[in-house]
Design an enzyme around this catalytic site. Sequence first.
Site, PDB file in Angstrom:
ATOM      1  CE  LYS A  22      -2.570   2.503   3.633  1.00 25.60           C
ATOM      2  NZ  LYS A  22      -1.467   3.157   4.360  1.00 25.60           N
ATOM      3  NE  ARG A  92      -0.882  12.026   6.919  1.00 28.66           N
ATOM      4  CZ  ARG A  92      -1.296  13.176   7.436  1.00 28.66           C
ATOM      5  NH1 ARG A  92      -2.574  13.428   7.574  1.00 28.66           N
ATOM      6  NH2 ARG A  92      -0.427  14.058   7.831  1.00 28.66           N
ATOM      7  CG  ASP A 116      -5.257   4.622   9.190  1.00 26.98           C
ATOM      8  OD1 ASP A 116      -6.444   4.538   8.835  1.00 26.98           O
ATOM      9  OD2 ASP A 116      -4.386   3.821   8.878  1.00 26.98           O
TER      10      ASP A 116
HETATM   11  C1  LIG Z   1       1.064   6.483   3.288  1.00 27.12           C
HETATM   12  C2  LIG Z   1       2.147   6.080   4.226  1.00 27.12           C
HETATM   13  O1  LIG Z   1       3.240   5.736   3.813  1.00 27.12           O
HETATM   14  N1  LIG Z   1       1.836   6.065   5.497  1.00 27.12           N
HETATM   15  C3  LIG Z   1       2.829   5.662   6.474  1.00 27.12           C
HETATM   16  C4  LIG Z   1       3.706   6.848   6.791  1.00 27.12           C
HETATM   17  O2  LIG Z   1       2.855   7.891   7.266  1.00 27.12           O
HETATM   18  P1  LIG Z   1       3.445   9.352   7.352  1.00 27.12           P
HETATM   19  O3  LIG Z   1       4.332   9.594   6.190  1.00 27.12           O
HETATM   20  O4  LIG Z   1       2.291  10.268   7.548  1.00 27.12           O
HETATM   21  O5  LIG Z   1       4.316   9.262   8.665  1.00 27.12           O
HETATM   22  P2  LIG Z   1       5.672  10.032   8.994  1.00 27.12           P
HETATM   23  O6  LIG Z   1       6.827   9.116   8.804  1.00 27.12           O
HETATM   24  O7  LIG Z   1       5.681  11.318   8.274  1.00 27.12           O
HETATM   25  O8  LIG Z   1       5.487  10.318  10.549  1.00 27.12           O
HETATM   26  C5  LIG Z   1       6.447   9.962  11.500  1.00 27.12           C
HETATM   27  C6  LIG Z   1       6.359  10.877  12.692  1.00 27.12           C
HETATM   28  O9  LIG Z   1       6.757  12.177  12.314  1.00 27.12           O
HETATM   29  C7  LIG Z   1       5.795  13.155  12.670  1.00 27.12           C
HETATM   30  N2  LIG Z   1       5.822  14.202  11.620  1.00 27.12           N
HETATM   31  C8  LIG Z   1       5.756  13.842  10.295  1.00 27.12           C
HETATM   32  C9  LIG Z   1       5.823  14.800   9.298  1.00 27.12           C
HETATM   33  C10 LIG Z   1       5.971  16.160   9.660  1.00 27.12           C
HETATM   34  O10 LIG Z   1       6.041  17.056   8.808  1.00 27.12           O
HETATM   35  N3  LIG Z   1       6.035  16.478  10.977  1.00 27.12           N
HETATM   36  C11 LIG Z   1       5.960  15.538  11.977  1.00 27.12           C
HETATM   37  O11 LIG Z   1       6.017  15.869  13.157  1.00 27.12           O
HETATM   38  C12 LIG Z   1       4.481  12.365  12.708  1.00 27.12           C
HETATM   39  O12 LIG Z   1       3.529  13.011  13.528  1.00 27.12           O
HETATM   40  C13 LIG Z   1       4.958  11.036  13.273  1.00 27.12           C
HETATM   41  O13 LIG Z   1       5.048  11.083  14.667  1.00 27.12           O
HETATM   42  O14 LIG Z   1       4.656   6.469   7.786  1.00 27.12           O
HETATM   43  C14 LIG Z   1       4.051   6.106   9.034  1.00 27.12           C
HETATM   44  C15 LIG Z   1       5.179   5.838  10.014  1.00 27.12           C
HETATM   45  O15 LIG Z   1       5.929   4.749   9.617  1.00 27.12           O
HETATM   46  C16 LIG Z   1       3.139   4.895   8.842  1.00 27.12           C
HETATM   47  O16 LIG Z   1       2.425   4.666  10.024  1.00 27.12           O
HETATM   48  C17 LIG Z   1       2.142   5.135   7.712  1.00 27.12           C
HETATM   49  O17 LIG Z   1       1.519   3.913   7.360  1.00 27.12           O
HETATM   50  C1  LIG Z   2      -1.240   4.774   9.088  1.00 30.26           C
HETATM   51  C2  LIG Z   2      -1.422   4.087   7.973  1.00 30.26           C
HETATM   52  O1  LIG Z   2      -1.762   4.582   6.771  1.00 30.26           O
HETATM   53  P1  LIG Z   2      -1.964   6.091   6.282  1.00 30.26           P
HETATM   54  O2  LIG Z   2      -0.674   6.794   6.501  1.00 30.26           O
HETATM   55  O3  LIG Z   2      -2.276   5.900   4.844  1.00 30.26           O
HETATM   56  O4  LIG Z   2      -3.087   6.672   7.080  1.00 30.26           O
HETATM   57  C3  LIG Z   2      -1.244   2.607   7.908  1.00 30.26           C
HETATM   58  O5  LIG Z   2      -1.158   2.084   6.790  1.00 30.26           O
HETATM   59  O6  LIG Z   2      -1.216   1.959   8.964  1.00 30.26           O
END
Ligand SMILES: CC(=O)N[C@H]1[C@@H](OP(=O)(O)OP(=O)(O)OC[C@H]2O[C@@H](n3ccc(=O)[nH]c3=O)[C@H](O)[C@@H]2O)O[C@H](CO)[C@@H](O)[C@@H]1O
Ligand SMILES: C=C(OP(=O)(O)O)C(=O)O
Length: 427
Positions: A22, A92, A116
């Site tokens: 995904k 997302r 999510d």
């Molecule tokens: C579509 C996708 O690939 N989703 C994944 C992606 O979500 P996603 O890319 O949203 O997650 P991030 O790796 O960015 O988030 C990691 C951490 O960084 C924080 N953060 C992130 C960006 C930012 O600008 N500022 C900030 O503070 C977030 O709140 C979180 O605590 O990685 C997450 C962490 O492995 C997974 O749970 C999700 O499944």
């Molecule tokens: C948090 C998840 O996905 P997304 O970042 O797409 O919400 C997930 O795949 O568990």
Amino acid sequence: MKKMIVKGEQKLTGEVTVGGAKNSAVALIPAAILAETPVKLDSVPDILDVHNLMIILRSMNVESHFNHGVLEIDPTQIKKAPLPGDAIRSLRASYYFMGALLGKFGEATVGFPGGDDIGPRPIDQHIKGFKALGAVVEEEGNKVHIKAGSEGLKGARIFFDLVSVGATINVLLAAVMAKGTTIMENAAKEPEIVDLATFLNNMGAKIRGAGTDVIRIEGVDSLKATNTHTVIPDRIEAGTYLAFAAANGNGVLVKNVITEHLDPFIAKLQEMGVRLEINEDSIYVPGGDLLAPVTVKTAPYPGFATDLQQPITPLLLKAKGTSQVIDTLYPGRVLHIKEMQSMGANISSKDGIITIKNSESLIGSEVSAGEIRAGVSLLGLALMSKGTTVINNADNILRGYERIIDKLRGLSIKIEIITDNREDGDK
Ligand SMILES: CC(=O)N[C@H]1[C@@H](OP(=O)(O)OP(=O)(O)OC[C@H]2O[C@@H](n3ccc(=O)[nH]c3=O)[C@H](O)[C@@H]2O)O[C@H](CO)[C@@H](O)[C@@H]1O
Ligand SMILES: C=C(OP(=O)(O)O)C(=O)O
């Protein structure tokens, strides 16, 4: 909204084949608009997120066709257009259109994404990256406008304040056709980022270091697809079936696995005493092991994935003793807890620590899938419980688990899915 109806006390047995990831697919699809040619992706998972991305593509006059895992995307007639709010909010990864449109047109207007409900999900690091490339970013209501300067985006050195999958991918998408060199430091190292870099490099991009914490990008003028890109297997889907097989299986073979992508998860299962027969691209779980409690602490890759902390919970409930889960990425990722308690599970959360104790008398109940991984973990628990469980809001599970009903039936599980026309959130 859909609901799943699952009979309890059912053991998984047989084989299951893991689909494409995904979190790769949802980055590759927005990335496809950067190409000057049609793009073909293989092993694309048949999940709601992919269908919603196709709706977003269509709004930009980008036709796509999805058939048996093959997704063909034709971005050659792309037009600037407002993006459909409902589809943007349904997942997302719609925020990857910020980086992709910025790279393509030098500007993007994208609504805040959904995804999510796992606690606060800021995008400050994405914005920091776009600004470093010379873009002006303005927030207006629930939309973000991003615009490159008159000379276009310029490569830059960006040190992320924290490790973010989304920010690494979004800035990569913007930088791949920027002028000059971009260096991203403290970048995320997830396999899905490597998959995206491979896809872009095969189209002519110059990205080095994906999979390490320093990614170097030399901007190129154009990207052209010459072959089909096969999406990597979904390590989270694989981990989910492995956990369920260990908790409640009677011989399960999980196929299409890149075992190295699951190293921390496999190590944790082995620490619990789960026997695993690890083959080149499959893992066999005999089941029926005596399980020891463990502490799980999530971390960015190659640490234990946050997306697997809920799916491993049914297994932890079987361990003889008290386990703990500390989700350092999303301490508020607890939507499974209240629902599991209603099924008789001894699980609670305090000060960011989830405590899970051996629970023998589990009873089916009517519960709600608050988000994808919370939902699937309830499914795992339902199989171990007495009586029937009804999981409302099951669409959240279908966001990321392709053909889960067929796959579970293939593992000899009786499960039904029906469309529930009552209001969301109904029990
Ligand atoms: C579509 C996708 O690939 N989703 C994944 C992606 O979500 P996603 O890319 O949203 O997650 P991030 O790796 O960015 O988030 C990691 C951490 O960084 C924080 N953060 C992130 C960006 C930012 O600008 N500022 C900030 O503070 C977030 O709140 C979180 O605590 O990685 C997450 C962490 O492995 C997974 O749970 C999700 O499944
Ligand atoms: C948090 C998840 O996905 P997304 O970042 O797409 O919400 C997930 O795949 O568990």
